[in-house]
Write a protein that holds these residues in place. Sequence first.
Motif: not given
Length: 217
Positions: A113-116, A139
């Motif tokens: 989520y938010n690339k984390r 993602s």
Amino acid sequence: MTEVSFARTFLTSLDSRPANLSPDHVEDARNFPARPPYILPRMPTEMSRPLGGGARGPAPGQERSVTVTLRSLRNPPLDIKLAAQALGTSLLDVKQAAAARARIPADKLKILYNKRPLPDSKVLSEVLGDDPPTAVVFSLMVIGGAAAVLPEEAAAAALEVDDGLSVKAKKGAAAVEQPQFWTDLNGFLMQRVKDEETAAELTTVFKNAWESNKAKP
């Protein structure tokens, strides 16, 4: 000498009064001077109102829910939609639901989520905050790429089997000969280098080096 006469008259009147108040003395409140009421200043931010005075939380079965969409833009491309997920749903449950639809083992999936990356122990309310939206997009990273996708028959078996006791694990060179070894290695390398093409290239280099070494007399 008018001031002197006034002072004498005033002192004489004081002498006629008792020096101390009696124990049962009560002052008449009507003789008190008028005072304006003291009002506390306003707070800079309003306090949240507790549930009371007729306000109630949502009835059972009417709790807030969120539609979760999981997308993977890499190989294999996935677009999984899970409707009406309660805010208390853990990410592990979300991952297992996605794994069942995509025919991919849950341990091969990672939610971001938010690339984390998000740990499986968190629930949706912890990730989305106090004012969660009605829909959220996560993602989805598939460790091992398309090689992690199971055939339909194997996927049904994988949901029921593999408790680690029925299959005897192979060791040494016999373990390296298994296709699962190279799939796991590719997934490990992709986690490290954060690039699918580089991880696949390194896996190929390691595999070719191993096969060349085995082919030597």
